[in-house]
Scaffold this motif. Structure first.
Motif, short mmCIF file in Angstrom:
data_model
loop_
_atom_site.label_atom_id
_atom_site.label_comp_id
_atom_site.label_asym_id
_atom_site.label_seq_id
_atom_site.Cartn_x
_atom_site.Cartn_y
_atom_site.Cartn_z
N VAL A 31 -2.86 58.69 -16.59
CA VAL A 31 -1.40 58.54 -16.60
C VAL A 31 -0.96 57.37 -15.71
CG1 VAL A 31 0.80 59.73 -16.27
CG2 VAL A 31 -1.16 61.01 -17.13
N VAL A 32 -1.63 57.21 -14.57
CA VAL A 32 -1.30 56.09 -13.68
C VAL A 32 -1.54 54.77 -14.41
CG1 VAL A 32 -2.10 54.82 -11.62
CG2 VAL A 32 -1.64 57.28 -11.48
N GLN A 33 -2.70 54.67 -15.08
CA GLN A 33 -3.02 53.41 -15.79
C GLN A 33 -2.03 53.15 -16.92
OE1 GLN A 33 -4.89 51.23 -14.48
NE2 GLN A 33 -5.72 52.61 -12.94
N GLU A 34 -1.62 54.22 -17.63
CA GLU A 34 -0.62 54.06 -18.70
C GLU A 34 0.68 53.49 -18.14
OE1 GLU A 34 -2.00 57.74 -21.57
OE2 GLU A 34 0.00 57.84 -20.68
N VAL A 157 3.66 59.00 -9.37
CA VAL A 157 3.77 59.54 -10.72
C VAL A 157 3.91 61.07 -10.61
CG1 VAL A 157 2.67 59.82 -12.97
CG2 VAL A 157 2.39 57.67 -11.75
N ASN A 158 4.86 61.60 -11.37
CA ASN A 158 5.07 63.06 -11.47
C ASN A 158 4.83 63.44 -12.93
OD1 ASN A 158 5.88 63.12 -8.80
ND2 ASN A 158 8.05 63.04 -9.27
N TYR A 159 3.88 64.36 -13.18
CA TYR A 159 3.47 64.63 -14.55
C TYR A 159 3.24 66.13 -14.74
CZ TYR A 159 0.90 63.79 -18.91
OH TYR A 159 0.49 63.75 -20.22
N VAL A 179 7.20 61.02 -15.12
CA VAL A 179 8.10 60.14 -14.37
C VAL A 179 7.27 59.22 -13.48
CG1 VAL A 179 9.79 60.15 -12.48
CG2 VAL A 179 10.03 61.78 -14.35
N ALA A 180 7.66 57.95 -13.40
CA ALA A 180 6.96 57.05 -12.47
C ALA A 180 7.95 56.18 -11.73
CB ALA A 180 5.97 56.16 -13.23
N LEU A 181 7.64 55.96 -10.47
CA LEU A 181 8.41 55.04 -9.64
C LEU A 181 7.43 53.99 -9.15
CD1 LEU A 181 11.08 54.49 -8.03
CD2 LEU A 181 10.10 55.86 -6.21
N ILE A 182 7.67 52.74 -9.52
CA ILE A 182 6.71 51.67 -9.22
C ILE A 182 7.43 50.59 -8.42
CG2 ILE A 182 5.15 49.96 -10.27
CD1 ILE A 182 4.97 51.94 -12.66
N CYS A 183 6.89 50.26 -7.26
CA CYS A 183 7.62 49.39 -6.32
C CYS A 183 6.80 48.20 -5.84
CB CYS A 183 8.00 50.18 -5.08
SG CYS A 183 9.11 51.54 -5.40
N GLU A 184 7.45 47.06 -5.83
CA GLU A 184 6.84 45.86 -5.26
C GLU A 184 7.69 45.40 -4.09
OE1 GLU A 184 5.92 42.46 -7.85
OE2 GLU A 184 6.12 43.95 -9.44
N THR A 185 7.05 44.84 -3.07
CA THR A 185 7.80 44.33 -1.92
C THR A 185 7.79 42.80 -1.96
OG1 THR A 185 7.06 46.24 -0.68
CG2 THR A 185 7.96 44.40 0.61
N ILE A 186 8.97 42.22 -1.81
CA ILE A 186 9.09 40.76 -1.77
C ILE A 186 9.48 40.39 -0.34
CG2 ILE A 186 10.30 38.76 -2.78
CD1 ILE A 186 8.98 40.43 -4.94
N ILE A 187 8.85 39.34 0.19
CA ILE A 187 9.27 38.86 1.52
C ILE A 187 9.97 37.52 1.32
CG2 ILE A 187 8.51 38.26 3.85
CD1 ILE A 187 6.24 40.27 3.44
N ASN A 188 11.27 37.52 1.59
CA ASN A 188 12.07 36.31 1.41
C ASN A 188 12.01 35.45 2.67
OD1 ASN A 188 13.09 37.06 -1.23
ND2 ASN A 188 14.32 38.60 -0.18
N GLU A 189 11.89 34.15 2.49
CA GLU A 189 11.79 33.21 3.60
C GLU A 189 10.86 33.73 4.68
OE1 GLU A 189 15.78 32.11 4.91
OE2 GLU A 189 16.46 32.60 2.90
N PRO A 190 9.58 33.93 4.34
CA PRO A 190 8.67 34.56 5.31
C PRO A 190 8.54 33.74 6.59
CG PRO A 190 7.49 33.76 3.37
CD PRO A 190 8.92 33.56 3.10
N PRO A 191 8.71 34.39 7.74
CA PRO A 191 8.49 33.66 8.99
C PRO A 191 7.02 33.33 9.16
CG PRO A 191 9.08 35.97 9.38
CD PRO A 191 9.07 35.78 7.91
N LEU A 192 6.71 32.33 10.00
CA LEU A 192 5.32 31.91 10.16
C LEU A 192 4.45 33.05 10.65
CD1 LEU A 192 5.69 28.34 11.66
CD2 LEU A 192 4.87 28.99 9.37
N ASN A 193 5.01 33.81 11.57
CA ASN A 193 4.26 34.90 12.15
C ASN A 193 4.67 36.22 11.48
OD1 ASN A 193 2.93 36.66 13.80
ND2 ASN A 193 3.41 35.49 15.67
N ILE A 194 3.69 36.94 10.95
CA ILE A 194 3.97 38.19 10.23
C ILE A 194 4.73 39.21 11.09
CG2 ILE A 194 1.70 39.26 10.73
CD1 ILE A 194 2.39 39.72 7.33
#
Ligand code: 6CM
Length: 253
Positions: A31-34, A157-159, A179-194
């Motif tokens: 189900v995760v792969q689907e 995933v909730n199945y 049900v699936a909730l899939i999330c990506e994180t974007i870092i805008n204007e990344p500072p030099l130091n994490i």
């Protein structure tokens, strides 16, 4: 008082073979792969944009099976100030659920299969004139590393699954959910130091998909109007809750 425990999932490259640790491991993997395949599909003909508010777009495809409405639903949203890990953590962890989910009478874990996979039994609030619904589903949280440089993708995933501790008892009707909730994180204007990344630099792009069969006949128009109202309401309330919970906490990458 909720104690924020460490999160259970560890990075995984998404291609590892299943180490069969529990009886539902293959089901979970399938189900995760689907969902991971399906999430990349573009919105095409047949999908209607039923609600738009800020960055949130709610799409639905009208589908009936044997006269029962089973409309697939897909929501895209983007939330500034939180990571995908944080969003998935608050969605998956039962300790927070009753604080953001307003359509439930109760939720409980009836089995822990692994630290990242549990089985829930939930009683949903009755919506007159339909019979009260309950649900029983495995719920799995996972972190997938795409590359060394990119932030990982997080998903929940909730199945639906049957369980001997959750027999179906009339007059309740068992709904069937995927049900699936899939999330990506974007870092805008990344500072030099994490270490200098601030909440204002981060954004979570999320996709929420739901295939729900109400498990028995309900008036189509009533169900569609409840869905149109309740899904955007849920996502707005849930994401505000996560923003509130995380505001003064260190960022959970
Ligand atoms: O995804 C959501 N919540 C999760 C944790 O609880 C879980 C829930 C899945 C089931 C959601 C199904 C709700 C549909 C109830 C229909 C009842 C029939 C009504 C008849 C009307 C005439 O994945 C958030 C779910 C938000 C739902 C609005």
């Amino acid at each position: 008082k909720i104690n924020d425990a460490a999160v259970v999932s560890t990075p995984n490259d998404g291609n590892t073979s299943v180490n069969r640790k529990h009886r539902l491991a293959y089901d979970v993997e399938r189900v995760v792969q689907e969902h991971l395949t399906y999430v990349r599909e573009e919105i095409s003909d047949g999908w209607d944009l039923i609600h738009q508010e800020g960055e949130m777009k709610v799409y639905r495809r009208e589908v009936e099976e044997n006269g029962i409405v089973v409309d697939p639903l897909k929501i895209f949203h983007s939330i500034k100030g939180v990571t995908g890990h944080e969003i998935c953590h608050y969605f998956w962890d039962y300790r927070y659920r009753m604080e953001w989910e307003t359509t439930l009478d109760s939720t409980k874990i009836i089995e822990v299969l692994e630290p990242d996979t549990v089985i829930f039994f939930q009683m949903h609030k009755r919506v007159w004139p339909a019979a009260q619904r309950d649900s029983c589903f495995w719920s799995h949280i996972r972190c997938i590393s795409n590359s060394e440089e990119d932030q990982p993708t997080w998903l929940v995933v909730n199945y639906t699954t049957p369980h001997h501790l959750a027999p179906i008892k009339s007059p309740h009707v068992r709904l069937v959910a995927n049900v699936a909730l899939i999330c990506e994180t974007i870092i805008n204007e990344p500072p030099l130091n994490i270490q200098d990344i601030k909440r204002e630099n981060i954004e979570c792009k999320l996709t929420y998909v739901a295939f729900v069969n109400p498990g028995g006949w309900v008036p189509s128009a009533a169900l569609r109007s409840v869905a149109k109202r309740e899904y955007p309401r849920f996502l707005k309330r849930f994401t505000s809750y996560v923003l509130e919970q995380t505001r003064d906490k260190p960022i959970l990458f």
